[in-house]
Design an enzyme around this catalytic site. Structure first.
Site, PDB file in Angstrom:
ATOM      1  N   GLY A 232     -29.223  -5.948  -3.404  1.00 23.82           N
ATOM      2  CA  GLY A 232     -30.362  -6.680  -3.969  1.00 23.82           C
ATOM      3  C   GLY A 232     -30.691  -6.332  -5.406  1.00 23.82           C
ATOM      4  O   GLY A 232     -31.812  -6.570  -5.864  1.00 23.82           O
TER       5      GLY A 232
ATOM      6  N   ASP B 143     -16.642  -2.814  -0.548  1.00 22.83           N
ATOM      7  CA  ASP B 143     -17.370  -2.585   0.700  1.00 22.83           C
ATOM      8  C   ASP B 143     -16.449  -2.708   1.908  1.00 22.83           C
ATOM      9  O   ASP B 143     -15.988  -3.805   2.221  1.00 22.83           O
ATOM     10  CB  ASP B 143     -18.488  -3.632   0.846  1.00 22.83           C
ATOM     11  CG  ASP B 143     -19.628  -3.389  -0.118  1.00 22.83           C
ATOM     12  OD1 ASP B 143     -20.036  -4.353  -0.795  1.00 22.83           O
ATOM     13  OD2 ASP B 143     -20.074  -2.247  -0.209  1.00 22.83           O
TER      14      ASP B 143
ATOM     15  N   GLY C  88     -23.619  -7.579  -6.474  1.00 28.16           N
ATOM     16  CA  GLY C  88     -22.648  -8.580  -6.073  1.00 28.16           C
ATOM     17  C   GLY C  88     -23.062  -9.953  -6.561  1.00 28.16           C
ATOM     18  O   GLY C  88     -22.566 -10.446  -7.588  1.00 28.16           O
ATOM     19  N   SER C  89     -24.028 -10.544  -5.864  1.00 30.31           N
ATOM     20  CA  SER C  89     -24.416 -11.925  -6.182  1.00 30.31           C
ATOM     21  C   SER C  89     -24.919 -12.071  -7.611  1.00 30.31           C
ATOM     22  O   SER C  89     -24.615 -13.067  -8.265  1.00 30.31           O
ATOM     23  CB  SER C  89     -25.461 -12.427  -5.177  1.00 30.31           C
ATOM     24  OG  SER C  89     -26.305 -11.390  -4.782  1.00 30.31           O
TER      25      SER C  89
ATOM     26  N   ASP D  28     -27.516   0.275  -4.033  1.00 27.84           N
ATOM     27  CA  ASP D  28     -26.632  -0.752  -3.470  1.00 27.84           C
ATOM     28  C   ASP D  28     -27.416  -1.743  -2.628  1.00 27.84           C
ATOM     29  O   ASP D  28     -27.897  -1.408  -1.543  1.00 27.84           O
ATOM     30  CB  ASP D  28     -25.560  -0.058  -2.616  1.00 27.84           C
ATOM     31  CG  ASP D  28     -24.472  -1.013  -2.140  1.00 27.84           C
ATOM     32  OD1 ASP D  28     -23.550  -0.545  -1.450  1.00 27.84           O
ATOM     33  OD2 ASP D  28     -24.564  -2.209  -2.480  1.00 27.84           O
TER      34      ASP D  28
ATOM     35  N   PHE E 164     -24.384  -7.410   4.432  1.00 33.05           N
ATOM     36  CA  PHE E 164     -24.258  -8.699   3.740  1.00 33.05           C
ATOM     37  C   PHE E 164     -24.806  -8.627   2.328  1.00 33.05           C
ATOM     38  O   PHE E 164     -25.759  -7.886   2.063  1.00 33.05           O
ATOM     39  CB  PHE E 164     -25.013  -9.776   4.529  1.00 33.05           C
ATOM     40  CG  PHE E 164     -24.525  -9.904   5.945  1.00 33.05           C
ATOM     41  CD1 PHE E 164     -25.145  -9.219   6.977  1.00 33.05           C
ATOM     42  CD2 PHE E 164     -23.398 -10.655   6.232  1.00 33.05           C
ATOM     43  CE1 PHE E 164     -24.666  -9.287   8.285  1.00 33.05           C
ATOM     44  CE2 PHE E 164     -22.900 -10.739   7.534  1.00 33.05           C
ATOM     45  CZ  PHE E 164     -23.538 -10.055   8.567  1.00 33.05           C
ATOM     46  N   GLY E 165     -24.212  -9.410   1.435  1.00 33.16           N
ATOM     47  CA  GLY E 165     -24.736  -9.524   0.082  1.00 33.16           C
ATOM     48  C   GLY E 165     -25.853 -10.558   0.052  1.00 33.16           C
ATOM     49  O   GLY E 165     -26.163 -11.179   1.072  1.00 33.16           O
TER      50      GLY E 165
HETATM   51  C1  DX5 Z   1     -24.268  -4.819   1.345  1.00 31.76           C
HETATM   52  C2  DX5 Z   1     -23.257  -4.235   0.427  1.00 31.76           C
HETATM   53  C3  DX5 Z   1     -23.540  -4.465  -1.038  1.00 31.76           C
HETATM   54  C4  DX5 Z   1     -23.570  -5.915  -1.402  1.00 31.76           C
HETATM   55  C5  DX5 Z   1     -24.334  -6.082  -2.683  1.00 31.76           C
HETATM   56  O1  DX5 Z   1     -24.157  -4.264   2.591  1.00 31.76           O
HETATM   57  O2  DX5 Z   1     -23.153  -2.869   0.662  1.00 31.76           O
HETATM   58  O3  DX5 Z   1     -22.577  -3.802  -1.831  1.00 31.76           O
HETATM   59  O4  DX5 Z   1     -22.293  -6.396  -1.524  1.00 31.76           O
HETATM   60  O5  DX5 Z   1     -24.502  -7.437  -2.920  1.00 31.76           O
HETATM   61  P1  DX5 Z   1     -25.840  -7.996  -3.550  1.00 31.76           P
HETATM   62  O6  DX5 Z   1     -25.918  -7.439  -4.953  1.00 31.76           O
HETATM   63  O7  DX5 Z   1     -25.608  -9.475  -3.528  1.00 31.76           O
HETATM   64  O8  DX5 Z   1     -26.961  -7.550  -2.707  1.00 31.76           O
END
Ligand code: DX5
Length: 227
Positions: A179, A39, A199-200, A177, A147-148
């Site tokens: 959540g 990202d 991500g998380s 992409d 943000f993730g």
């Molecule tokens: C958010 C990013 C995503 C994020 C995904 O703006 O584009 O790629 O890193 O992270 P999660 O899976 O934790 O939502």
């Protein structure tokens, strides 16, 4: 690689240890990741700042497979050549990043990268049919980017279904992409997604020194997505 709509898992390194990106990329690939999602944020198009082409170039030797770069920046054109030179396989630009998205997508392909088009949650799909010939990847932002760790916006499921119908048999991936978890993965793939960025829900509980949780999270997400 021939086009396939089999489910692909793309860990987003935004949730990884920033001080250890090389090892993190190697770890998730060894644990089963299909693509590595990067990202790029400019603190202008989105309310967060991450990294630029130099970081992508530093990551390249640590990613054997696909480096999937989401450019959450505006303007995007001045940076395309640098990211292509850095070794990005996919470059995704946002529909909202500027008035010349068609030209941007053509430039990405001309630089030898696969072209992705990302759409923010509040953006409609009117322009998409006119861009289908110029893209390899449609990215549905299922959170407001920046943000993730955010919760997926349920209303995006209808958008995914509409895009899947629009794409029909074209070799265009539909990437989700934001959540993504094992709890919502099946609904996302049933709606038409084939690439899940997470991500998380992938980096939770593990580290390059203890990558087994990464593998368990990837397998769990893939199993749920294929259910
Ligand atoms: C958010 C990013 C995503 C994020 C995904 O703006 O584009 O790629 O890193 O992270 P999660 O899976 O934790 O939502």
């Amino acid at each position: 690689m021939p086009f396939s709509r089999s489910v692909k898992i793309a860990p987003s390194i935004l949730a990884a240890d920033f001080a250890n990106f090389g090892a993190e990329c190697r770890a998730v690939e060894q644990q089963g990741a299909d693509w590595v999602h990067v990202d790029v944020m400019d603190g202008h198009f989105v309310p967060n700042l991450t990294f630029g082409p130099a970081m992508c170039a530093a990551l390249r030797p640590h990613i054997q497979g696909v480096m999937d770069v989401n450019l959450m920046i505006a303007p995007v054109e001045p940076f395309l050549q640098a990211f292509a030179k850095a070794g990005a396989d996919h470059l995704t630009a946002h529909l909202e990043s500027g008035p010349h998205i068609h030209k941007t997508l053509q430039t990405i392909r001309a630089l030898g990268c696969k072209a992705g088009l990302a759409i923010n949650p509040g953006t409609g799909l009117d322009a998409v049919p006119y861009l289908l010939d110029d893209i390899d990847l449609l990215v549905v932002m299922t959170v407001n980017p920046g943000f993730g760790g955010q919760k997926l916006i349920p209303a995006m499921l209808d958008k995914i279904r509409a895009l899947r119908a629009m794409v029909a048999d074209r070799p265009i991936h539909i990437q989700i992409d934001g959540g993504v978890t094992a709890d919502n993965a099946a609904a996302l793939t049933q709606a038409g997604a084939d690439v899940l960025v997470a991500g998380s829900s992938i980096f939770a509980g593990g580290s390059p020194g203890n990558p087994a949780p990464y593998g368990a999270n990837i397998r769990h997400l893939r199993a749920a997505a294929n259910a």
